[in-house]
Design a protein around this motif. Sequence first.
Motif: not given
Lengths: 141, 192
Positions: B23-41, B51-58
């Motif tokens: 995923x290109x970060x500038x195209x990330x949805x607010x939910x995808x940004x949130x999942x990234x922030x919850x996942x790892x600093x 790569x993995x955030x393309x299946x955000x809920x998973x």
Amino acid sequence: MRDVIDELMGIEPGSRLDELRALRPEVRRSTQASEVAIFEGESGLTKTERHAVAQYVAELNAEEALAAHHARAAGETPRLPVLLAHATMLTEEPDQATPAAIQALMAAGLAPRDVVMLSQLIAHVNYEARLLAGLRLLEEA
Amino acid sequence: MSSTHDFGFTIDTLGWEAWAPVLELEKATPDEIQVLEESHPQAKTSPYYLLLVQEAEVLRQRSKLFNTIMYGPRGASRADRELAATAESRVNGCPYCASVHAQRFVQMKGDRDLMLRLLAEGVETEMPARQRAIVDYSVKLGATPSAATRSDIERLRGHGLTDAEILDITLSVAMFANANRLMQTLGEATRP
């Protein structure tokens, strides 16, 4: 809350294993929420394909109850053999991974996010197989 | 036939490159940004998480699972969980996973020399009996779940591990059966 692992193992509320698992409640919550996200979420992989791959990975790990759990909702599609071939490599010989394996999935029509879903699914069932095996040992020993 | 083992194993920090589009970060949805922030600093600059955030809920649920298993309070020491994770990563052939978790093991006051030998020589390298019991159980359960036996559990108890601690070791092995497979089949380790 109970998760798929409790159900498959028949862990009774108040039993020794139930109390042991209760020490890590977030494991139960996110194992179950992963199940829902992987098997019920929207995806380019059909639900029957997802269950068929999960059944197969459970069988490779000799986890009969887990395989039976997925068999009920499993079904075939023309590209299923490609998905199962990837599942074999990931499960049994992950050190044989190559970019060509990913390309083969894309050639079968998987989008990048479908490749992610397939990989997460296979990885998740491999997680469950080890948790089930370890819990059985803790119950018996 | 080439193998992901061929890269070699090190405690030095490695990079990682994806084999599928991320995923290109500038195209990330607010939910995808949130999942990234919850996942790892560092998830927002990591090809692995992008790569993995393309299946955000998973990814959201998997990150919760990973974080409680590796960092949750009480139970098995963080060093013991990291030892199990690194031993399995060494056997499966995930150099990136092994380097990260070897570093964490040392940060958690694990024996650095032991870890360097485990990386260089493999999981059969000499170690004290308690660590030996943890590594043997982890390697068996990690490679083929049915290969681990009741005597492995009894050996761990014999070294004073409680069942709660043994469950934590089991969870670490289960989580790395997952983590190694994602990390070593969706891309590859690189030297910075």
